[in-house]
Design a protein around this motif. Structure first.
Motif, PDB file in Angstrom:
ATOM      1  N   SER A   1      -3.752   1.638  -2.678  1.00 14.64           N
ATOM      2  CA  SER A   1      -4.027   2.848  -1.948  1.00 14.64           C
ATOM      3  C   SER A   1      -5.210   2.796  -1.401  1.00 14.64           C
ATOM      4  CB  SER A   1      -3.617   4.033  -2.731  1.00 14.64           C
ATOM      5  OG  SER A   1      -4.350   5.235  -2.203  1.00 14.64           O
TER       6      SER A   1
ATOM      7  N   LYS B   1     -10.900   6.226   2.097  1.00 19.75           N
ATOM      8  CA  LYS B   1     -11.175   6.643   3.379  1.00 19.75           C
ATOM      9  C   LYS B   1     -11.911   8.261   3.371  1.00 19.75           C
ATOM     10  CE  LYS B   1      -7.792   8.141   5.659  1.00 19.75           C
ATOM     11  NZ  LYS B   1      -6.454   8.220   6.274  1.00 19.75           N
TER      12      LYS B   1
ATOM     13  N   THR C   1       0.757  -1.214   0.023  1.00 18.36           N
ATOM     14  CA  THR C   1      -0.060   0.030   0.027  1.00 18.36           C
ATOM     15  C   THR C   1       0.972   1.138   0.091  1.00 18.36           C
ATOM     16  OG1 THR C   1      -1.750   1.290   1.177  1.00 18.36           O
ATOM     17  CG2 THR C   1      -0.254  -0.132   2.636  1.00 18.36           C
TER      18      THR C   1
ATOM     19  N   SER D   1      -5.793   5.646   1.170  1.00 22.46           N
ATOM     20  CA  SER D   1      -6.564   6.552   1.947  1.00 22.46           C
ATOM     21  C   SER D   1      -7.589   7.544   1.036  1.00 22.46           C
ATOM     22  CB  SER D   1      -5.133   7.600   2.017  1.00 22.46           C
ATOM     23  OG  SER D   1      -4.881   8.504   1.004  1.00 22.46           O
TER      24      SER D   1
ATOM     25  N   ASP E   1      -0.234   4.148   0.961  1.00 19.09           N
ATOM     26  CA  ASP E   1      -0.513   5.115   2.357  1.00 19.09           C
ATOM     27  C   ASP E   1      -0.985   4.366   3.211  1.00 19.09           C
ATOM     28  OD1 ASP E   1      -3.186   4.665   1.000  1.00 19.09           O
ATOM     29  OD2 ASP E   1      -2.475   6.294  -0.188  1.00 19.09           O
ATOM     30  N   ASP E   2      -2.397   4.217   3.511  1.00 21.81           N
ATOM     31  CA  ASP E   2      -3.123   3.457   4.754  1.00 21.81           C
ATOM     32  C   ASP E   2      -3.196   1.963   4.360  1.00 21.81           C
ATOM     33  OD1 ASP E   2      -3.397   6.073   5.345  1.00 21.81           O
ATOM     34  OD2 ASP E   2      -5.738   5.881   5.537  1.00 21.81           O
TER      35      ASP E   2
ATOM     36  N   GLU F   1      -6.250  -0.362   8.644  1.00 25.13           N
ATOM     37  CA  GLU F   1      -6.228   1.117   9.031  1.00 25.13           C
ATOM     38  C   GLU F   1      -7.617   1.629   8.539  1.00 25.13           C
ATOM     39  OE1 GLU F   1      -2.533   2.462   8.033  1.00 25.13           O
ATOM     40  OE2 GLU F   1      -3.050   4.665   8.819  1.00 25.13           O
ATOM     41  N   ALA F   2      -7.890   1.476   7.285  1.00 23.35           N
ATOM     42  CA  ALA F   2      -9.107   1.998   6.630  1.00 23.35           C
ATOM     43  C   ALA F   2     -10.390   1.406   7.230  1.00 23.35           C
ATOM     44  CB  ALA F   2      -9.155   1.677   4.947  1.00 23.35           C
TER      45      ALA F   2
ATOM     46  N   LYS G   1     -10.657   3.410  10.735  1.00 21.41           N
ATOM     47  CA  LYS G   1     -11.049   4.602  10.458  1.00 21.41           C
ATOM     48  C   LYS G   1     -12.418   4.792   9.826  1.00 21.41           C
ATOM     49  CE  LYS G   1      -6.623   6.693  10.406  1.00 21.41           C
ATOM     50  NZ  LYS G   1      -5.760   6.670   9.539  1.00 21.41           N
TER      51      LYS G   1
END
Ligand code: KG4
Ligand code: ZN
Length: 343
Positions: A210, A215, A157, A212, A159-160, A164-165, A168
């Motif tokens: 990716s 999200k 990944t 983020s 980013d996140d 984690e996604a 969040k």
């Protein structure tokens, strides 16, 4: 050989005793979820303090249930990274002390190698080589696994991490911690296609991902929804889960096609997700491949996967796997799985 495994890299204290000759495995786990819930995430200092209190009683519990004494331990495997530095130090400190007192070798284990090899404790177990999808709270990676210790990164990944996604998204939808299982449950009540969220990088030629942007798309949808509507929340959860599953499934198929391999091995907390499992099973069996998962209780962090990974390293490398003598045991809060010997 009996290997004691110790895991304390994040918010679970895990201990296990793995007997390589009989395959017997006794393990015990203490989850700190209740401790961190009020903060909506893991508080590192609280995590370390709790590991200090839990670790020795868990070791005693495992030994007692296995009918073993400390002297029966042949080697100690401990998570040396990646993870929270203070939390790792607790496990490594206990492992080093126990190893010294008993005169037994201590094997530092990479947490993700533990996850990666954990499906080998299942039945049926996958055979090498295979593609591994490591999908947890901190990582989302595809790896080509040729043999134990030989890992090549295929995609990551940018980013996140997927987990984690999930966490969040759970927060944005007002769900509890950890968010993955809650989002998954709410998604089951959502209407498929009622809302469509982006599938970032799904058509890109690389195996990188990716999450983020997805999200942010969830945030926009939450801001637009009727806050009183239970079904709107469920539709957002459903749209989010469908987007993650589509991306991971498409990339998994690409990873197998690119490597010419047929089997996918899934590990890490998000690997427990039922929607992801259904998506992967369907796409990969359609290509005559197989998907393997760890036994259900070994999907999230645990000591069994560390004991087993430590055993595999010892069996392959002998004394070279240990940090006896001149090489002190060190923790690695960041540690590249494809460069295990970096110290
Ligand atoms: O592997 P893990 O226990 O810890 C590490 O990050 O190393 O993974 C934890 C992550 C969390 O983000 C959690 O929300 C997610 O795995 N998770 C799930 C499910 N169970 C745990 N995500 C989606 N669906 C689940 N059923
Ligand atoms: Zn983990």
């Amino acid at each position: 050989m009996r290997v004691l495994g110790i895991e304390s890299s994040c918010d679970e204290t895990g201990v296990a005793l793995y007997d390589s000759s009989s395959g017997a495995l006794v393990h015990a786990l203490h989850s700190q979820v209740d401790l961190h819930r009020a903060y909506g995430g893991v508080v590192p200092e609280l995590a370390s303090r709790d590991h200090v209190q839990r670790l020795l009683p868990l070791i005693n519990d495992v030994l007692q249930r296995a009918g073993a004494k400390r002297q029966d331990i042949d080697a100690i495997a401990v998570t040396a990274g990646p993870g929270l530095a203070g939390a790792l130090l607790v496990g490594c400190g206990v492992a080093a002390g126990l190893g010294y007192a008993l005169g037994k070798p201590v094997v530092p284990v990479h947490h993700l190698e533990g996850h990666l090899l954990s499906p080998l404790l299942g039945n049926p177990a996958p055979a090498f080589p295979f593609v591994s999808l490591l999908v947890s709270g901190g990582h989302t990676q595809f790896l080509q696994v040729l043999s134990p210790g030989q890992y090549a990164l295929l995609g990551d990944t940018l980013d996140d991490a997927a987990g984690e996604a999930f966490d969040k998204t759970a927060q944005m939808l007002g769900l509890g911690y950890p968010g993955g299982p809650e989002v998954s449950r709410l998604a089951m009540a959502g209407v498929p296609g009622a809302l469509r969220l982006p599938r970032p990088m799904i058509d890109s030629p690389t195996l990188d991902m990716s999450f983020s942007g997805l999200k942010t798309a969830v945030l926009t949808a939450v801001q637009r929804m009727d806050p009183a509507s239970e079904s709107a929340r469920a539709d957002i959860a459903r749209a989010f889960v469908d987007a993650v599953v589509d991306v991971l499934t498409a990339k998994a198929v690409q990873a197998l096609a690119r490597t010419g391999l047929s089997d996918l091995v899934v590990a890490g907390g998000v690997g427990a997700n039922v929607q992801l499992r259904a998506g992967l099973d369907q796409a990969i069996t359609a290509r005559s491949g197989r998907v393997y998962y760890p036994p259900a209780q070994l999907c999230t962090d645990n000591g069994a996967m560390i004991a087993y990974a430590g055993y595999v390293r010892l069996a392959r490398e002998g004394a070279g796997a240990t940090r006896a003598g001149a090489r002190p045991l060190r923790v690695h809060p960041r540690w590249d799985l494809c460069n295990l010997d970096a110290d």
